[in-house]
Design a protein around this motif. Structure first.
Motif, PDB file in Angstrom:
ATOM      1  N   ALA A   1      -0.561  13.599 -43.752  1.00  0.00           N
ATOM      2  CA  ALA A   1      -1.055  14.935 -43.440  1.00  0.00           C
ATOM      3  C   ALA A   1      -0.237  16.013 -44.139  1.00  0.00           C
ATOM      4  N   LYS A   2       0.989  15.662 -44.547  1.00  0.00           N
ATOM      5  CA  LYS A   2       1.873  16.602 -45.234  1.00  0.00           C
ATOM      6  C   LYS A   2       1.878  16.411 -46.748  1.00  0.00           C
ATOM      7  N   GLY A   3       1.065  15.462 -47.246  1.00  0.00           N
ATOM      8  CA  GLY A   3       0.969  15.292 -48.696  1.00  0.00           C
ATOM      9  C   GLY A   3       1.694  14.092 -49.248  1.00  0.00           C
ATOM     10  N   GLY A   4       2.388  13.312 -48.402  1.00  0.00           N
ATOM     11  CA  GLY A   4       3.068  12.117 -48.873  1.00  0.00           C
ATOM     12  C   GLY A   4       2.117  10.937 -48.909  1.00  0.00           C
ATOM     13  N   ALA A   5       2.539   9.856 -49.565  1.00  0.00           N
ATOM     14  CA  ALA A   5       1.677   8.682 -49.687  1.00  0.00           C
ATOM     15  C   ALA A   5       1.434   8.024 -48.337  1.00  0.00           C
ATOM     16  N   GLY A   6       2.479   7.909 -47.534  1.00  0.00           N
ATOM     17  CA  GLY A   6       2.335   7.218 -46.257  1.00  0.00           C
ATOM     18  C   GLY A   6       1.966   5.764 -46.453  1.00  0.00           C
TER      19      GLY A   6
ATOM     20  N   TYR B   1      10.436  -5.730 -43.014  1.00  0.00           N
ATOM     21  CA  TYR B   1      10.229  -4.514 -42.238  1.00  0.00           C
ATOM     22  C   TYR B   1       8.950  -3.842 -42.716  1.00  0.00           C
ATOM     23  N   PHE B   2       8.444  -2.920 -41.924  1.00  0.00           N
ATOM     24  CA  PHE B   2       7.311  -2.096 -42.336  1.00  0.00           C
ATOM     25  C   PHE B   2       7.893  -0.834 -42.961  1.00  0.00           C
ATOM     26  N   ARG B   3       7.978  -0.851 -44.287  1.00  0.00           N
ATOM     27  CA  ARG B   3       8.642   0.230 -45.018  1.00  0.00           C
ATOM     28  C   ARG B   3       7.678   1.383 -45.265  1.00  0.00           C
ATOM     29  N   LEU B   4       8.105   2.595 -44.925  1.00  0.00           N
ATOM     30  CA  LEU B   4       7.278   3.787 -45.103  1.00  0.00           C
ATOM     31  C   LEU B   4       7.676   4.463 -46.412  1.00  0.00           C
ATOM     32  N   LEU B   5       6.743   4.467 -47.382  1.00  0.00           N
ATOM     33  CA  LEU B   5       7.010   5.017 -48.707  1.00  0.00           C
ATOM     34  C   LEU B   5       6.256   6.327 -48.904  1.00  0.00           C
ATOM     35  N   ALA B   6       6.964   7.311 -49.483  1.00  0.00           N
ATOM     36  CA  ALA B   6       6.386   8.649 -49.642  1.00  0.00           C
ATOM     37  C   ALA B   6       5.806   8.893 -51.027  1.00  0.00           C
ATOM     38  N   MET B   7       6.427   8.318 -52.056  1.00  0.00           N
ATOM     39  CA  MET B   7       5.973   8.517 -53.430  1.00  0.00           C
ATOM     40  C   MET B   7       6.711   7.543 -54.315  1.00  0.00           C
ATOM     41  N   GLY B   8       6.132   7.201 -55.462  1.00  0.00           N
ATOM     42  CA  GLY B   8       6.776   6.298 -56.400  1.00  0.00           C
ATOM     43  C   GLY B   8       6.964   6.967 -57.754  1.00  0.00           C
ATOM     44  N   TYR B   9       8.000   6.538 -58.468  1.00  0.00           N
ATOM     45  CA  TYR B   9       8.328   7.110 -59.778  1.00  0.00           C
ATOM     46  C   TYR B   9       8.623   5.997 -60.773  1.00  0.00           C
TER      47      TYR B   9
ATOM     48  N   TYR C   1      10.024   3.145 -58.587  1.00  0.00           N
ATOM     49  CA  TYR C   1      11.091   3.501 -57.649  1.00  0.00           C
ATOM     50  C   TYR C   1      10.509   4.422 -56.586  1.00  0.00           C
ATOM     51  N   ALA C   2      10.370   3.873 -55.389  1.00  0.00           N
ATOM     52  CA  ALA C   2       9.696   4.591 -54.306  1.00  0.00           C
ATOM     53  C   ALA C   2      10.704   5.216 -53.350  1.00  0.00           C
ATOM     54  N   ILE C   3      10.349   6.384 -52.823  1.00  0.00           N
ATOM     55  CA  ILE C   3      11.153   7.035 -51.797  1.00  0.00           C
ATOM     56  C   ILE C   3      10.764   6.452 -50.447  1.00  0.00           C
ATOM     57  N   GLN C   4      11.711   5.779 -49.816  1.00  0.00           N
ATOM     58  CA  GLN C   4      11.473   5.170 -48.504  1.00  0.00           C
ATOM     59  C   GLN C   4      12.081   6.052 -47.420  1.00  0.00           C
ATOM     60  N   LEU C   5      11.241   6.432 -46.454  1.00  0.00           N
ATOM     61  CA  LEU C   5      11.696   7.312 -45.378  1.00  0.00           C
ATOM     62  C   LEU C   5      11.992   6.579 -44.076  1.00  0.00           C
ATOM     63  N   GLY C   6      11.668   5.320 -44.019  1.00  0.00           N
ATOM     64  CA  GLY C   6      11.947   4.570 -42.804  1.00  0.00           C
ATOM     65  C   GLY C   6      11.580   3.121 -42.975  1.00  0.00           C
ATOM     66  N   ALA C   7      12.220   2.269 -42.174  1.00  0.00           N
ATOM     67  CA  ALA C   7      11.893   0.848 -42.141  1.00  0.00           C
ATOM     68  C   ALA C   7      11.726   0.464 -40.677  1.00  0.00           C
TER      69      ALA C   7
ATOM     70  N   VAL D   1       1.947   5.382 -37.183  1.00  0.00           N
ATOM     71  CA  VAL D   1       1.985   6.753 -36.651  1.00  0.00           C
ATOM     72  C   VAL D   1       2.734   7.663 -37.626  1.00  0.00           C
ATOM     73  N   ALA D   2       3.895   7.189 -38.089  1.00  0.00           N
ATOM     74  CA  ALA D   2       4.698   7.982 -39.036  1.00  0.00           C
ATOM     75  C   ALA D   2       3.961   8.148 -40.362  1.00  0.00           C
ATOM     76  N   ALA D   3       3.222   7.118 -40.784  1.00  0.00           N
ATOM     77  CA  ALA D   3       2.491   7.178 -42.046  1.00  0.00           C
ATOM     78  C   ALA D   3       1.393   8.236 -42.010  1.00  0.00           C
ATOM     79  N   LYS D   4       0.655   8.295 -40.904  1.00  0.00           N
ATOM     80  CA  LYS D   4      -0.416   9.292 -40.776  1.00  0.00           C
ATOM     81  C   LYS D   4       0.155  10.710 -40.793  1.00  0.00           C
ATOM     82  N   GLU D   5       1.298  10.871 -40.140  1.00  0.00           N
ATOM     83  CA  GLU D   5       1.927  12.191 -40.117  1.00  0.00           C
ATOM     84  C   GLU D   5       2.384  12.592 -41.516  1.00  0.00           C
TER      85      GLU D   5
END
Length: 301
Positions: A122-127, A134-142, A100-106, A115-119
């Protein structure tokens, strides 16, 4: 004539207002993604360690594996000592594996997602960018949906919208026919991969809460690579004594890709805690996604 000119001017003014509105919307959207990237570091690095999952695996247990019967044939071995080995048939039930991944944007645009993934990285998320319409931006999975829900709720309190995106690998009921030692090795190969991969989540939590150092994380992952290498050598030996088999070939490829991904975490001699955490989170999601692709393939053939 004057009326026509006025009308055309009004149209131009109206068109300009629409374009301006679209540009403002895009700026707000990208800005919100940046805000999420700035905040996710606190969520993924501090909140993760504030709870211990008590329902790990409960979600998987409630899902029934499909009745797909797969056989791993045992051809005549070329090794003299194993030529007389008696074949056995055993059942291997592999449960579904959901991440179960945290998605921050599609995003509809790959460049904006990158661009959003690199940012975020840099803050510690998976990116991690998963291309699924869509190009889904995932931060972490559980492995636990409850853990993902807690992070999502915390993000909502901070005014950041997120979604839970499930990466679901199907389960399978597999019938294995081979010599007893090979049956046990194949069973072990599946369970080892799942257990070790899930352990990455624990390494991330310990690293983000400073329970372990970057060097400790490196040692844990190096031990994981060692276990994977040992299993991969066994799988290669089996492939050498059998005709091509898509189950063994796919499992071998899964191990090979996993070893390369894990080694890539420290390929640049990373010593920074945030950068290391980001790479482990990325690798965790990527390994599970490749496992899903493998399981999708063997259940469809």
């Amino acid at each position: 004539m004057r009326y026509s000119r006025l009308k055309r001017r009004n149209r131009r003014r109206y068109t300009s207002m629409i374009l301006l509105g679209l540009l403002l919307f895009l700026a707000v959207y990208i800005g919100s993604a940046s805000a999420a990237g700035n905040f996710i570091s606190r969520i993924v690095t501090s909140f993760l360690g504030s709870f211990t999952s008590t329902n790990q695996g409960e979600d998987d247990a409630s899902v029934q594996a499909p009745n797909t019967q797969l056989t791993v044939p045992n051809k005549t071995d070329k090794t003299p000592n194993e030529g007389s080995s008696q074949k056995v048939t055993e059942q291997l039930d592999i449960a579904p594996f959901n991440l179960y991944a945290i998605q921050l944007g599609a995003f509809t645009n790959k460049e904006n997602a990158e661009v959003a993934a690199k940012e975020l990285q840099a803050k510690g998320g998976a990116g991690y960018i998963l291309n699924d319409k869509y190009f889904r931006l995932l931060a972490m999975g559980y492995a636990s949906e409850a853990d993902a829900q807690k992070v999502k709720q915390q993000l909502e309190k901070e005014g950041i919208e997120s979604q839970i995106y499930s990466i679901s690998a199907p389960g399978v009921n597999m019938e294995i026919t081979a010599s007893a030692d090979k049956v046990n090795s194949v069973k072990s190969a599946f369970s080892l991969w799942i257990d070790k991969t899930k352990a990455l989540e624990g390494i991330v939590k310990n690293l983000d809460t400073s329970a372990i150092s970057v060097e400790d994380a490196r040692k844990d992952i190096e031990a994981m690579v060692g276990a994977f290498n040992s299993t991969l050598e066994q799988l290669k030996a089996y492939s050498a004594t059998q005709e091509s088999n898509h189950i063994l070939a796919g499992l071998q490829e899964l191990y090979q890709n996993s070893i390369e991904s894990l080694n890539g975490i420290f390929a640049e001699n990373v010593v920074d805690r945030v950068a290391t955490s980001s790479k482990i989170k990325y690798t965790y999601i990527d390994m599970v996604y490749k496992y899903k692709q493998y399981m999708d393939k063997i259940t469809s053939e």
